[in-house]
Design a protein around this motif. Structure first.
Motif, PDB file in Angstrom:
ATOM      1  N   GLU A   1      84.332  29.949  61.310  1.00  0.00           N
ATOM      2  CA  GLU A   1      83.549  28.893  60.685  1.00  0.00           C
ATOM      3  C   GLU A   1      84.342  28.368  59.494  1.00  0.00           C
ATOM      4  N   ILE A   2      84.467  27.052  59.433  1.00  0.00           N
ATOM      5  CA  ILE A   2      85.207  26.398  58.364  1.00  0.00           C
ATOM      6  C   ILE A   2      84.221  25.509  57.613  1.00  0.00           C
ATOM      7  N   TYR A   3      84.104  25.754  56.316  1.00  0.00           N
ATOM      8  CA  TYR A   3      83.194  24.990  55.477  1.00  0.00           C
ATOM      9  C   TYR A   3      84.013  24.111  54.546  1.00  0.00           C
ATOM     10  N   LEU A   4      83.705  22.808  54.579  1.00  0.00           N
ATOM     11  CA  LEU A   4      84.377  21.893  53.670  1.00  0.00           C
ATOM     12  C   LEU A   4      83.416  20.791  53.258  1.00  0.00           C
ATOM     13  N   ARG A   5      83.770  20.120  52.174  1.00  0.00           N
ATOM     14  CA  ARG A   5      82.919  19.044  51.686  1.00  0.00           C
ATOM     15  C   ARG A   5      83.092  17.805  52.560  1.00  0.00           C
ATOM     16  N   LYS A   6      82.005  17.085  52.786  1.00  0.00           N
ATOM     17  CA  LYS A   6      82.049  15.852  53.580  1.00  0.00           C
ATOM     18  C   LYS A   6      83.104  14.905  53.019  1.00  0.00           C
ATOM     19  N   GLY A   7      83.657  14.117  53.929  1.00  0.00           N
ATOM     20  CA  GLY A   7      84.633  13.127  53.517  1.00  0.00           C
ATOM     21  C   GLY A   7      86.040  13.438  54.003  1.00  0.00           C
ATOM     22  N   LYS A   8      86.243  14.640  54.547  1.00  0.00           N
ATOM     23  CA  LYS A   8      87.559  14.983  55.083  1.00  0.00           C
ATOM     24  C   LYS A   8      87.732  14.300  56.441  1.00  0.00           C
ATOM     25  N   THR A   9      88.925  13.884  56.734  1.00  0.00           N
ATOM     26  CA  THR A   9      89.199  13.164  57.985  1.00  0.00           C
ATOM     27  C   THR A   9      89.153  14.110  59.181  1.00  0.00           C
ATOM     28  N   PRO A  10      88.951  13.553  60.382  1.00  0.00           N
ATOM     29  CA  PRO A  10      89.037  14.392  61.583  1.00  0.00           C
ATOM     30  C   PRO A  10      90.401  15.086  61.681  1.00  0.00           C
ATOM     31  N   GLY A  11      91.452  14.412  61.271  1.00  0.00           N
ATOM     32  CA  GLY A  11      92.785  15.018  61.297  1.00  0.00           C
ATOM     33  C   GLY A  11      92.890  16.219  60.377  1.00  0.00           C
TER      34      GLY A  11
ATOM     35  N   LEU B   1      89.711  30.035  71.553  1.00  0.00           N
ATOM     36  CA  LEU B   1      89.454  29.131  70.434  1.00  0.00           C
ATOM     37  C   LEU B   1      87.974  28.827  70.352  1.00  0.00           C
ATOM     38  N   PHE B   2      87.312  29.346  69.314  1.00  0.00           N
ATOM     39  CA  PHE B   2      85.887  29.132  69.082  1.00  0.00           C
ATOM     40  C   PHE B   2      85.696  28.897  67.589  1.00  0.00           C
ATOM     41  N   HIS B   3      85.730  27.628  67.181  1.00  0.00           N
ATOM     42  CA  HIS B   3      85.624  27.257  65.775  1.00  0.00           C
ATOM     43  C   HIS B   3      84.462  26.288  65.579  1.00  0.00           C
ATOM     44  N   VAL B   4      83.782  26.415  64.469  1.00  0.00           N
ATOM     45  CA  VAL B   4      82.750  25.473  64.063  1.00  0.00           C
ATOM     46  C   VAL B   4      83.135  24.979  62.672  1.00  0.00           C
ATOM     47  N   VAL B   5      83.186  23.657  62.519  1.00  0.00           N
ATOM     48  CA  VAL B   5      83.485  23.068  61.213  1.00  0.00           C
ATOM     49  C   VAL B   5      82.176  22.533  60.641  1.00  0.00           C
ATOM     50  N   HIS B   6      81.864  22.984  59.449  1.00  0.00           N
ATOM     51  CA  HIS B   6      80.650  22.571  58.764  1.00  0.00           C
ATOM     52  C   HIS B   6      81.015  21.558  57.682  1.00  0.00           C
ATOM     53  N   ASP B   7      80.554  20.320  57.841  1.00  0.00           N
ATOM     54  CA  ASP B   7      80.708  19.302  56.794  1.00  0.00           C
ATOM     55  C   ASP B   7      79.529  19.451  55.847  1.00  0.00           C
ATOM     56  N   MET B   8      79.812  19.830  54.640  1.00  0.00           N
ATOM     57  CA  MET B   8      78.751  20.106  53.673  1.00  0.00           C
ATOM     58  C   MET B   8      78.640  18.977  52.658  1.00  0.00           C
ATOM     59  N   GLU B   9      77.431  18.727  52.214  1.00  0.00           N
ATOM     60  CA  GLU B   9      77.250  17.813  51.090  1.00  0.00           C
ATOM     61  C   GLU B   9      77.956  18.444  49.881  1.00  0.00           C
ATOM     62  N   PRO B  10      78.552  17.623  49.031  1.00  0.00           N
ATOM     63  CA  PRO B  10      79.286  18.189  47.883  1.00  0.00           C
ATOM     64  C   PRO B  10      78.467  19.180  47.059  1.00  0.00           C
TER      65      PRO B  10
ATOM     66  N   ASP C   1      88.139  20.547  46.168  1.00  0.00           N
ATOM     67  CA  ASP C   1      88.688  20.405  47.521  1.00  0.00           C
ATOM     68  C   ASP C   1      88.773  21.742  48.261  1.00  0.00           C
ATOM     69  N   SER C   2      88.182  22.783  47.692  1.00  0.00           N
ATOM     70  CA  SER C   2      88.247  24.104  48.312  1.00  0.00           C
ATOM     71  C   SER C   2      87.691  24.087  49.735  1.00  0.00           C
ATOM     72  N   VAL C   3      88.299  24.897  50.574  1.00  0.00           N
ATOM     73  CA  VAL C   3      87.865  25.105  51.947  1.00  0.00           C
ATOM     74  C   VAL C   3      87.545  26.588  52.098  1.00  0.00           C
ATOM     75  N   PHE C   4      86.391  26.882  52.688  1.00  0.00           N
ATOM     76  CA  PHE C   4      85.974  28.260  52.918  1.00  0.00           C
ATOM     77  C   PHE C   4      86.114  28.555  54.406  1.00  0.00           C
ATOM     78  N   ILE C   5      86.781  29.640  54.726  1.00  0.00           N
ATOM     79  CA  ILE C   5      87.016  30.021  56.113  1.00  0.00           C
ATOM     80  C   ILE C   5      86.413  31.407  56.325  1.00  0.00           C
ATOM     81  N   ARG C   6      85.441  31.485  57.233  1.00  0.00           N
ATOM     82  CA  ARG C   6      84.811  32.766  57.558  1.00  0.00           C
ATOM     83  C   ARG C   6      85.173  33.103  58.996  1.00  0.00           C
ATOM     84  N   MET C   7      85.755  34.278  59.179  1.00  0.00           N
ATOM     85  CA  MET C   7      86.211  34.710  60.502  1.00  0.00           C
ATOM     86  C   MET C   7      85.468  35.968  60.921  1.00  0.00           C
ATOM     87  N   THR C   8      85.023  35.990  62.159  1.00  0.00           N
ATOM     88  CA  THR C   8      84.360  37.159  62.723  1.00  0.00           C
ATOM     89  C   THR C   8      85.212  37.658  63.881  1.00  0.00           C
ATOM     90  N   PHE C   9      85.540  38.947  63.846  1.00  0.00           N
ATOM     91  CA  PHE C   9      86.322  39.552  64.923  1.00  0.00           C
ATOM     92  C   PHE C   9      86.161  41.061  64.879  1.00  0.00           C
TER      93      PHE C   9
END
Length: 143
Positions: A5-15, A39-48, A65-73
């Motif tokens: 799971e990748i958490y980032l603030r809205k406004g980042k480009t698809p790229g 490959l099983f990823h979910v990107v969460h666009d969060m309100e600032p 601009d921090s990005v939070f990455i949570r990995m389960t394995f």
């Protein structure tokens, strides 16, 4: 079958979103030797205002601009997780131009029996995908 799971603030480009995901996936392929199609990823666009963080933590300034990455394995040795963290931080910063200080990661480990996906075959002796090399499984490098 790592789940990310990748958490980032809205406004980042698809790229940008794809670059972060690809950086995580390629790092897992390198460090854990997972198959390319694992490959099983979910990107969460969060309100600032929905991402709250201290502007300084452990003496290091963090930006909005921090990005939070949570990995389960499945469980991995500490050295392997440390290698994964380094590989991801290197790839994310290289691919996106982000500051290394703004990449934050966490791991949730779970038992192999807690995963299911149709078509995947698990070796009952190792608890890992049967497509993994026996050498990698013995060395604890697969997922």
């Amino acid at each position: 079958m790592p789940f990310v799971e990748i958490y980032l603030r809205k406004g980042k480009t698809p790229g940008f979103r794809k670059a972060v995901s690809a950086a995580v996936h390629e790092s897992m392929r390198e460090v854990f030797q997972i198959p390319e199609d694992d490959l099983f990823h979910v990107v969460h666009d969060m309100e600032p205002d929905d991402i709250l963080q201290a502007p300084t933590f452990a003496g290091v300034e963090r930006s909005v601009d921090s990005v939070f990455i949570r990995m389960t394995f499945n469980h991995r040795p500490p050295a392997q997780k440390a290698a994964l963290f380094e590989a991801i931080a290197d790839r994310v910063t290289s691919a996106t131009g982000m500051r290394r200080e703004d990449v934050l990661m966490t791991v949730l480990e779970t038992a192999a029996e807690n995963w299911w996906v149709q078509g995947r075959i698990i070796d009952p002796e190792t608890g890992f995908d049967t497509r993994m090399s026996p050498e990698a499984v013995r060395a604890g490098r697969v997922g």
